[in-house]
Design an enzyme around this catalytic site. Structure first.
Site, PDB file in Angstrom:
ATOM      1  N   ARG A   1      -5.846  12.748   9.686  1.00 26.92           N
ATOM      2  CA  ARG A   1      -4.873  12.509   8.607  1.00 26.92           C
ATOM      3  C   ARG A   1      -5.638  12.062   7.361  1.00 26.92           C
ATOM      4  O   ARG A   1      -6.413  11.112   7.424  1.00 26.92           O
ATOM      5  CB  ARG A   1      -3.891  11.419   9.019  1.00 26.92           C
ATOM      6  CG  ARG A   1      -2.958  11.771  10.165  1.00 26.92           C
ATOM      7  CD  ARG A   1      -2.292  10.515  10.711  1.00 26.92           C
ATOM      8  NE  ARG A   1      -3.281   9.582  11.225  1.00 26.92           N
ATOM      9  CZ  ARG A   1      -3.168   8.248  11.204  1.00 26.92           C
ATOM     10  NH1 ARG A   1      -2.088   7.683  10.684  1.00 26.92           N
ATOM     11  NH2 ARG A   1      -4.108   7.476  11.704  1.00 26.92           N
TER      12      ARG A   1
ATOM     13  N   GLU B   1      -4.931  10.249   4.845  1.00 25.66           N
ATOM     14  CA  GLU B   1      -4.758   8.845   4.465  1.00 25.66           C
ATOM     15  C   GLU B   1      -5.422   7.888   5.449  1.00 25.66           C
ATOM     16  O   GLU B   1      -5.537   6.693   5.165  1.00 25.66           O
ATOM     17  CB  GLU B   1      -3.268   8.516   4.319  1.00 25.66           C
ATOM     18  CG  GLU B   1      -2.513   8.331   5.620  1.00 25.66           C
ATOM     19  CD  GLU B   1      -2.108   9.614   6.331  1.00 25.66           C
ATOM     20  OE1 GLU B   1      -1.327   9.537   7.296  1.00 25.66           O
ATOM     21  OE2 GLU B   1      -2.577  10.703   5.916  1.00 25.66           O
TER      22      GLU B   1
ATOM     23  N   ASP C   1      12.303   5.524   5.640  1.00 25.28           N
ATOM     24  CA  ASP C   1      12.495   4.239   4.943  1.00 25.28           C
ATOM     25  C   ASP C   1      13.688   4.315   3.989  1.00 25.28           C
ATOM     26  O   ASP C   1      14.423   3.343   3.809  1.00 25.28           O
ATOM     27  CB  ASP C   1      11.263   3.880   4.107  1.00 25.28           C
ATOM     28  CG  ASP C   1      10.020   3.649   4.933  1.00 25.28           C
ATOM     29  OD1 ASP C   1       9.488   2.527   4.898  1.00 25.28           O
ATOM     30  OD2 ASP C   1       9.567   4.588   5.613  1.00 25.28           O
TER      31      ASP C   1
ATOM     32  N   ARG D   1       0.819  -1.217   0.000  1.00 23.82           N
ATOM     33  CA  ARG D   1       0.000   0.000   0.000  1.00 23.82           C
ATOM     34  C   ARG D   1       0.850   1.264   0.000  1.00 23.82           C
ATOM     35  O   ARG D   1       0.337   2.370  -0.226  1.00 23.82           O
ATOM     36  CB  ARG D   1      -0.959  -0.008   1.206  1.00 23.82           C
ATOM     37  CG  ARG D   1      -0.295   0.323   2.517  1.00 23.82           C
ATOM     38  CD  ARG D   1      -1.162  -0.043   3.711  1.00 23.82           C
ATOM     39  NE  ARG D   1      -2.284   0.841   3.928  1.00 23.82           N
ATOM     40  CZ  ARG D   1      -2.268   1.915   4.714  1.00 23.82           C
ATOM     41  NH1 ARG D   1      -1.156   2.272   5.339  1.00 23.82           N
ATOM     42  NH2 ARG D   1      -3.350   2.632   4.898  1.00 23.82           N
TER      43      ARG D   1
ATOM     44  N   ARG E   1       3.826  17.392   7.612  1.00 23.92           N
ATOM     45  CA  ARG E   1       4.719  16.780   8.600  1.00 23.92           C
ATOM     46  C   ARG E   1       5.928  16.176   7.891  1.00 23.92           C
ATOM     47  O   ARG E   1       5.902  15.930   6.683  1.00 23.92           O
ATOM     48  CB  ARG E   1       3.995  15.701   9.405  1.00 23.92           C
ATOM     49  CG  ARG E   1       3.530  14.493   8.597  1.00 23.92           C
ATOM     50  CD  ARG E   1       2.749  13.524   9.472  1.00 23.92           C
ATOM     51  NE  ARG E   1       2.499  12.242   8.833  1.00 23.92           N
ATOM     52  CZ  ARG E   1       1.312  11.828   8.392  1.00 23.92           C
ATOM     53  NH1 ARG E   1       0.264  12.610   8.508  1.00 23.92           N
ATOM     54  NH2 ARG E   1       1.168  10.631   7.844  1.00 23.92           N
TER      55      ARG E   1
ATOM     56  N   GLN F   1       9.419  13.329   8.852  1.00 20.58           N
ATOM     57  CA  GLN F   1       9.653  12.016   9.454  1.00 20.58           C
ATOM     58  C   GLN F   1      11.057  12.053  10.041  1.00 20.58           C
ATOM     59  O   GLN F   1      11.783  13.037   9.859  1.00 20.58           O
ATOM     60  CB  GLN F   1       9.512  10.900   8.404  1.00 20.58           C
ATOM     61  CG  GLN F   1       8.337   9.982   8.647  1.00 20.58           C
ATOM     62  CD  GLN F   1       8.316   8.738   7.771  1.00 20.58           C
ATOM     63  OE1 GLN F   1       9.065   8.603   6.821  1.00 20.58           O
ATOM     64  NE2 GLN F   1       7.439   7.810   8.104  1.00 20.58           N
TER      65      GLN F   1
ATOM     66  N   ASP G   1       4.194   5.042  14.406  1.00 18.81           N
ATOM     67  CA  ASP G   1       2.743   5.187  14.437  1.00 18.81           C
ATOM     68  C   ASP G   1       2.085   3.805  14.343  1.00 18.81           C
ATOM     69  O   ASP G   1       2.028   3.263  13.253  1.00 18.81           O
ATOM     70  CB  ASP G   1       2.254   6.122  13.321  1.00 18.81           C
ATOM     71  CG  ASP G   1       2.908   5.845  11.963  1.00 18.81           C
ATOM     72  OD1 ASP G   1       3.962   5.184  11.895  1.00 18.81           O
ATOM     73  OD2 ASP G   1       2.352   6.318  10.958  1.00 18.81           O
TER      74      ASP G   1
ATOM     75  N   GLU H   1      -3.199  -0.129  12.298  1.00 18.95           N
ATOM     76  CA  GLU H   1      -4.437   0.277  11.624  1.00 18.95           C
ATOM     77  C   GLU H   1      -4.551  -0.244  10.195  1.00 18.95           C
ATOM     78  O   GLU H   1      -5.494   0.096   9.495  1.00 18.95           O
ATOM     79  CB  GLU H   1      -4.559   1.808  11.647  1.00 18.95           C
ATOM     80  CG  GLU H   1      -3.480   2.531  10.879  1.00 18.95           C
ATOM     81  CD  GLU H   1      -3.610   4.055  10.978  1.00 18.95           C
ATOM     82  OE1 GLU H   1      -4.200   4.547  11.961  1.00 18.95           O
ATOM     83  OE2 GLU H   1      -3.126   4.742  10.072  1.00 18.95           O
TER      84      GLU H   1
ATOM     85  N   GLU I   1       7.177  -6.102   6.248  1.00 14.48           N
ATOM     86  CA  GLU I   1       7.399  -4.782   6.855  1.00 14.48           C
ATOM     87  C   GLU I   1       7.935  -4.881   8.275  1.00 14.48           C
ATOM     88  O   GLU I   1       8.760  -4.082   8.705  1.00 14.48           O
ATOM     89  CB  GLU I   1       6.058  -4.032   6.840  1.00 14.48           C
ATOM     90  CG  GLU I   1       6.078  -2.664   7.465  1.00 14.48           C
ATOM     91  CD  GLU I   1       4.683  -2.113   7.673  1.00 14.48           C
ATOM     92  OE1 GLU I   1       4.541  -0.885   7.675  1.00 14.48           O
ATOM     93  OE2 GLU I   1       3.729  -2.912   7.847  1.00 14.48           O
TER      94      GLU I   1
ATOM     95  N   ASN J   1       6.988  13.552   5.091  1.00 11.43           N
ATOM     96  CA  ASN J   1       6.757  12.175   5.532  1.00 11.43           C
ATOM     97  C   ASN J   1       6.791  11.230   4.323  1.00 11.43           C
ATOM     98  O   ASN J   1       7.416  10.170   4.350  1.00 11.43           O
ATOM     99  CB  ASN J   1       5.403  12.133   6.230  1.00 11.43           C
ATOM    100  CG  ASN J   1       5.029  10.781   6.801  1.00 11.43           C
ATOM    101  OD1 ASN J   1       4.352  10.706   7.807  1.00 11.43           O
ATOM    102  ND2 ASN J   1       5.422   9.686   6.176  1.00 11.43           N
TER     103      ASN J   1
END
Length: 596
Positions: free
Chosen positions: A312, A314, A200, A192, A245, A247, A348, A565, A550, A236
């Protein structure tokens, strides 16, 4: 790779630029300005978003009401691209028959989405990196086991699968897309996560360097520098809905690692202005907090603080559901800011940011001085000083060396806990309202154990201190974080993805690399043991599922992680990078078993 890696301002004189930047930076480095408020009454800045993002919020609400929660991913809807002008699309959406709860018929909504939108992800197209070869010369020379070597080459091959470039349509009609028009090819995390993400990218680059893909690594840096030039900081992620924002700031570390491998002085020189600009972002305004110690010495540190007080985009439907029981408008906006600030942290979500570990609405990210953020900025200051030195700008080098010395002292004073042998996050008191500085109190250190408590070990001033490394190594061994398959993120089983039993590739890498670079025999043995456990669990999970994940469940070798989430993701950029970096550093002997 076509085009300059530095598409903007590469012709400007850095000596002129550095003089200007020094004049801006020196006031920041005197450590006397007032602390930003952490009070709920302080509204803070808000960066407005584009009309397309606001419309997608409405579409997301209708989609949830129509399709239900099962397999519903709100991010899908903000990643769509328009086929027609927004006004025409909005008009057609408004004409859809809807029930009292806001739902449309499944048939109508599916037909509307198919007619008016390109699918999520179609704005990024596959682009094979020009510097990819199936088996690079000198690839992982310490890996002697043929089974592990074959797997490593499969992981190396994943760079082709994850390499993308922004489609021509985004460059032609940027207003039709939430994707930002990055100038160079890139590497995405996977699943996604269809766009570039900031922190990352550091571990992606570490993997690319092990794969000898130096131009691809430089292109990633170029894209992040483009974001600084456009927005003043690295976002981010490379989407319009992430402009409020950042990161964890690791761009300087990326530049330094690429420079170390390539010796490209011009690359370092062209990167410096952006690195200095990013340093200013993290050391001024809302991110900056001053703490006064018992000797009345002031220390300037940084915190996460998103420029946003709404759901947010997203994850809009998720955030609204959590906030549904908050009736006060100011409190609701404060909650949304805390959620976005936790997203800025990269963690998060985690109980690390909660006042009450069982209540998500008690997130208080902006009221915390994070250990790891300040370690990253200390590294940034070291990196800038070193890069400025090799490019011949001794004024910048001296300035940032002094800044690093001040932050080193601040980290020791505010975060270090000698009894625990860890660095602990510091909770800001309510006294941050309209006062010059916080007064440090031992009781404000967060006594809970998180993997972040050991991240400063990654930074040279700490891993070069032998007696300190001994204490921290013993503390890590007795912390409860070390598990069969790696380092757990915390000791709290909350259901959040940045808590127990999940382990994440970047955490393993930073702690292991810090231990290994210390030069202490015992620390290096601990580092290699953790790396071996982590490589094994990645390998076994890959053989079972055919993918890199991940995150992983560190209680069980070969199990991938969960919680949070969204469903667990595969791909996966930083997991690939850390495995390759570990194999490059530690190798894998012929006779060492790879299965659990």
């Amino acid at each position: 790779m076509a085009g300059s890696l530095f598409p903007r301002h590469s012709h400007s004189s850095f000596s002129l630029f550095s003089s200007l930047l020094l004049s801006l930076l020196l006031p920041t480095m005197t450590f006397t300005t007032k602390a930003s408020s952490a009070c709920t009454s302080e509204p803070g800045p808000v960066k407005p978003t584009i009309p397309l993002v606001a419309f997608f919020d409405r579409l997301q609400e209708t989609a949830l009401a129509t399709f239900g929660k099962t397999n519903f991913d709100p991010k899908f809807y903000v990643d769509l691209s328009l086929k027609f002008e927004l006004s025409k699309t909005q008009k057609a959406f408004d004409q859809l028959p809807k029930s009292a709860n806001g739902s449309a018929s499944v048939k109508d909504l599916k037909e509307f989405i198919a007619e008016y939108f390109e699918d999520a992800g179609e704005d990024m197209v596959l682009a094979e990196p020009e510097d990819f070869v199936p088996e690079p010369e000198g690839f992982l020379p310490k890996v002697k086991n043929p089974e592990v070597r074959a797997w490593a080459l499969e992981v190396h091959l994943l760079w082709k699968n994850l390499s993308r470039k922004v489609s021509d349509e985004v460059h032609k009609r940027p207003e039709f897309h939430t994707l930002l028009p990055l100038p160079q090819q890139c590497v995405i995390p996977g699943s996604r996560f269809r766009e570039v993400y900031y922190w990352d990218s550091y571990w992606v680059i570490r993997g690319l360097l092990a794969s000898k893909m130096y131009n691809t690594a430089k292109a990633i840096v170029s894209n992040l520098i483009y974001l600084i030039e456009e927005y003043g900081y690295v976002l981010n992620g490379a989407r319009a809905y992430y402009t409020n924002r950042s990161q964890p700031p690791l761009l300087s570390a990326m530049v330094f690692e690429v420079y170390q491998r390539t010796g490209d002085v011009e690359f370092a020189r062209k990167s410096l202005p952006a690195l200095i600009k990013e340093h200013e972002f993290w050391n001024s305004g809302i991110h900056k907090v001053t703490v006064r110690d018992s000797q009345a010495q002031k220390h300037t540190l940084s915190r996460y603080y998103a420029m946003w007080n709404k759901p947010r985009p997203e994850s809009s439907t998720i955030d609204k559901e959590f906030a549904s029981n908050i009736s006060n408008v100011d409190e609701k906006q404060h909650f949304y800011r805390e959620v976005a600030s936790a997203a800025e942290s990269g963690w998060d979500f985690s109980t690390r940011w909660m006042r009450n570990h069982s209540d998500f609405t008690t997130l208080a990210t902006t009221s915390i001085l994070p250990v790891d953020l300040n370690a990253f900025i200390l590294r940034m200051e070291h990196d800038i000083a070193l890069l400025a030195k090799v490019t011949g700008d001794h004024n910048i080098a001296e300035c940032f060396l002094k800044a690093s010395e001040a932050r080193h002292e601040a980290i020791k004073t505010v975060f270090w806990n000698a009894e625990k042998g860890q660095w602990l996050d510091y909770w800001l008191g309510n006294s941050t309202c309209n006062v010059e500085a916080q007064t440090w109190e031992a009781c404000n250190q967060n006594q809970n154990v998180f993997a972040s408590n050991f991240v400063p070990l990654w930074v040279e001033p700490f891993f070069s201190d032998a007696s300190l490394v001994e204490k921290v190594t013993r503390s890590l061994q007795s912390s409860g974080l070390l598990c069969d398959a790696g380092i757990a993120t915390s000791l709290t089983k909350s259901g959040e993805q940045w808590d127990f039993p999940n382990g994440w590739a970047p955490i393993q890498h930073m702690i292991v690399e810090g231990l290994a670079r210390s030069g202490l025999k015992e620390a290096k043995l601990v580092a290699e043991d953790i790396a071996v456990r982590w490589i094994r669990t990645n390998y076994v999970a890959y053989k079972k599922t055919g993918t890199m994940h991940e995150k992983y469940d560190v209680e069980k070798c070969g199990a991938f992680g969960g919680g949070g989430e969204y469903i667990p993701q595969t791909g996966f950029g930083w997991s690939n990078g850390v495995v390759l970096a570990f194999l490059e550093e530690f190798g894998w002997p012929q006779d060492r078993r790879i299965n659990c």
